[in-house]
Design a protein around this motif. Sequence first.
Motif, short mmCIF file in Angstrom:
data_model
loop_
_atom_site.label_atom_id
_atom_site.label_comp_id
_atom_site.label_asym_id
_atom_site.label_seq_id
_atom_site.Cartn_x
_atom_site.Cartn_y
_atom_site.Cartn_z
N THR A 1 0.84 -1.21 0.00
CA THR A 1 0.00 0.00 0.00
C THR A 1 0.88 1.25 0.00
N ARG B 1 0.68 3.55 2.24
CA ARG B 1 1.12 3.71 3.63
C ARG B 1 2.42 2.92 3.89
N GLU C 1 -4.46 3.25 1.98
CA GLU C 1 -4.49 1.78 1.84
C GLU C 1 -4.52 1.35 0.37
N GLU D 1 -9.38 4.32 -1.57
CA GLU D 1 -8.82 3.67 -0.38
C GLU D 1 -7.71 4.49 0.26
#
Length: 607
Positions: free
Chosen positions: A456, A458, A494, A491
């Motif tokens: 992801t 992140r 994510e 998202e």
Amino acid sequence: MLICSIFTGKISIMARRPDNDLPKAKITAHSLHRALHLFQYSRGHQWKFYVGLLFLLLTSATALAFPKLIGTLVDCAKEKNLDEANTLALYLAGILLLQAVFSFFRLSLFVNFTENTLANIRLALYENLIRLPMTFFSQKRVGELNSRLSADISQIGDTLTTTIAEFLRQFVLIVGGIIFLAVISAKLTLVMLSIVPVVAVAAVIFGRFIRKYSRKTQDMIAESQVIAEETLQGITNVKAFANEWYEIGRYSGKIREIVKIAIKGGQYRGYFASFIILCLFGSIVAVVWYGVTLAIAGNITVGSLISFVLYSIFVGASFGGIAELYAQIQKAIGATERVFELMEETPEAISTKSSGQISKISGDVTFKNVAFSYPSRAEVQVLKNVNFYAGSGQKVAIVGPSGVGKSTIASLLLRFYDINDGKILIDGKNIYDYDLEQLRGNMSIVPQDVILFGGTIRENIAYGKPDATEAEIRQAAKQANALQFIDGFPEQFETVVGERGIKLSGGQRQRIAIARALLKNPSILILDEATSSLDSESEKLVQQALEVLMEGRTSIIIAHRLSTIRNADQILVLDKGEIVEQGTHQELVEIENGLYRNLSSLQFSDF
């Protein structure tokens, strides 16, 4: 004869099965001793292997008892002894039950031992690989290393799980079978041993030859597919040059070659089928015929003859199978040697676990008479007598034509390679006196071609600081001009970026890389042509993010676009591995016939 059919079917399958491409190694005392080092990675699971061997011997022993009891059961018909027949039937049922139980525990224990051992081997190999220096990776292909991690270790796993056990089982069946055969009839045993094993081994050798021929056919088909793929991918060129006739001719020629080889391969398969029918079945018929003559003469009973035939099939099948198993063991030993070659490579002095807080450095960088050649081409001197100083917080740009050693300076600063001569100092301390984790922990690099990991957004930003908080990750994304496009995704953080970050644009990947560097908070920043492949809009956003990133840090900027470095505190002009000019932008453009001035005149309209 059902077992005969199973045996011949097994050999036929071996003949058709494509051989894997792993090379074999000679089995010597040294190679066996080296292979036994695998057991060092079992770490408390060895007992499972040894208990599995015990169950293997019990399985083989019960298998050897089976033909003898079958023969005795048949003799009960002649003697009309129903009670003994019932007892023998119960014994046979008990043997089958015991074989089922022994086989279950044997397989379970071997799989348990193998999977735990392979997990430790994979981890040890990966830990060593990841710690090897860049000099190693510059001389190895990624595909080759992946093959060691996958194909070689899988070959070792197959061998530990089944091949060794099956080899030992076949060996026990051969030895035990011959002993039982000799007990039943020495004369018949000599006849059988002179025919059946020889034919079985010949069938295996013949089968291998056919497999090689089949693989040749498959290779030719693959070549034809390459032609078709190239043609279809480059169909624009084909049409533009009106070369349809040429491509059809190329493909047609390859197809004709495939037909010729496939027909010849089919003929060899026909020969093989004829060989099986005539020689293998013929040898079994010969043994049975001679056994019948002995039975008629009263030398053996009919039941003993049936036991003899079954033992003959056991021995013949084991002779046929053991040759293939031996080849698999050779491949496993070769795979083991290749795996250990990587494990024995000397790694860098880097811990496999984070050592916690890394002490910060100021970031003063000094190159003193640095000379360097890549180990793979030592005769070419990439850098010669390079001298410069970058004070803490300064922006130092390195420019020059392609291939003059700009990126090499960054690699040496990160200690990817060792210099041949001179010194590199950081805060007045020799770069080789620093712990690698401390050194690289105080640096970040934003390359031209950013490679993100397939997780992801992140995870990719947090790669610079794995224990970062949500607020820190978000702040780094904001400073890198990445927060707007991240929040635009359904998202958000994510969002999965795909392999190598393929789902993001070039500018988005660059800003993720900048966010990652910001989160790490390095003292020394290396920008390796970080905006050279971007469009104007993306370059503007990335450049703004880079300005934030460079603030208060020693920045080494490698650039082709001179517009991005006009405000640098110092510009180094590199040519043929040497610094030929040095100064600010204004100072360098005033040098008559200077290299920087010439580069500037090509890019800026005001020169």
